[in-house]
Write an enzyme that holds these catalytic residues in place. Structure first.
Site, PDB file in Angstrom:
ATOM      1  N   HIS A  86       0.797  -1.397  -0.466  1.00  0.00           N
ATOM      2  CA  HIS A  86      -0.080  -0.269  -0.161  1.00  0.00           C
ATOM      3  C   HIS A  86       0.749   1.258   0.258  1.00  0.00           C
ATOM      4  CE1 HIS A  86      -3.023  -2.003   0.610  1.00  0.00           C
ATOM      5  NE2 HIS A  86      -2.450  -2.836   1.463  1.00  0.00           N
ATOM      6  N   ILE A  93       1.110   6.714  -0.178  1.00  0.00           N
ATOM      7  CA  ILE A  93      -0.156   5.803   1.131  1.00  0.00           C
ATOM      8  C   ILE A  93      -1.190   6.108   1.127  1.00  0.00           C
ATOM      9  CG2 ILE A  93      -0.090   5.007   3.268  1.00  0.00           C
ATOM     10  CD1 ILE A  93       2.406   7.187   3.810  1.00  0.00           C
ATOM     11  N   CYS A  94      -1.416   4.479   0.211  1.00  0.00           N
ATOM     12  CA  CYS A  94      -2.707   3.753   0.352  1.00  0.00           C
ATOM     13  C   CYS A  94      -3.324   3.750   1.761  1.00  0.00           C
ATOM     14  CB  CYS A  94      -2.899   2.711  -1.220  1.00  0.00           C
ATOM     15  SG  CYS A  94      -4.779   3.050  -1.233  1.00  0.00           S
ATOM     16  N   LEU A  95      -4.166   4.883   2.325  1.00  0.00           N
ATOM     17  CA  LEU A  95      -4.568   4.148   3.617  1.00  0.00           C
ATOM     18  C   LEU A  95      -6.076   4.869   4.104  1.00  0.00           C
ATOM     19  CD1 LEU A  95      -4.270   3.187   6.253  1.00  0.00           C
ATOM     20  CD2 LEU A  95      -3.338   5.385   6.979  1.00  0.00           C
TER      21      LEU A  95
END
Length: 154
Positions: A86, A93-95
């Protein structure tokens, strides 16, 4: 610059400097509090054990009503962001809490702890499957990306 912005960030910075969570420390914050650099030390017993990373937080004038822009810095202590499903090689950042699941109740400390938790729960260092394509088309600001949050297993 709004009064709520200054009060909130001043308090958060003071809290982070006087009582930082384990593995997290403030490296720097500019004079107007718009840009912070945060040092993360990966937890023992994880695939990132002993690795050190730097996050950059950029705060807009609508913080805390709007999320900060958060990325891993390139060329920092480790030289690259962590290799994680992620986290893209450009530092994005894929959050979900950084985007559509943001809440004004979240703090810099809470975001850092979420990122450390994301790193700690990862069992294998690997890049996102679409890393090259994403990095090629992405701009500098990850908040301008339309993220698809479909995998919370790492």
């Amino acid at each position: 610059m709004s009064n709520i912005f200054l009060k909130r960030l001043t308090k958060e910075l003071r809290d982070m400097q006087t009582n930082p969570p384990s593995g997290i420390s403030v490296e720097s914050a500019d004079d107007n509090l718009n840009v912070w650099k945060i040092r993360l030390v990966a937890a023992e017993g994880t695939v990132y054990e002993g690795e050190v990373f730097t996050l950059q937080f950029k705060f807009g004038n609508k913080y805390p009503l709007e999320s900060p822009e958060v990325c891993f810095l390139l060329g920092c202590v480790s030289g690259t962001p962590p290799m994680h499903p992620h986290i893209y090689s450009n530092g994005h950042i894929c959050l979900s809490i950084l985007y559509d699941q943001w809440s004004p109740a979240l703090t810099v400390s809470a975001v850092c702890l979420s990122i450390l938790s994301m790193l700690s729960s990862c069992g294998m260092k690997e890049s996102p499957p679409d890393d090259a394509a994403y990095v090629k088309r992405a701009g500098n600001n990850p908040k301008k990306t339309t993220w698809a949050f479909h995998d919370d297993s790492v």
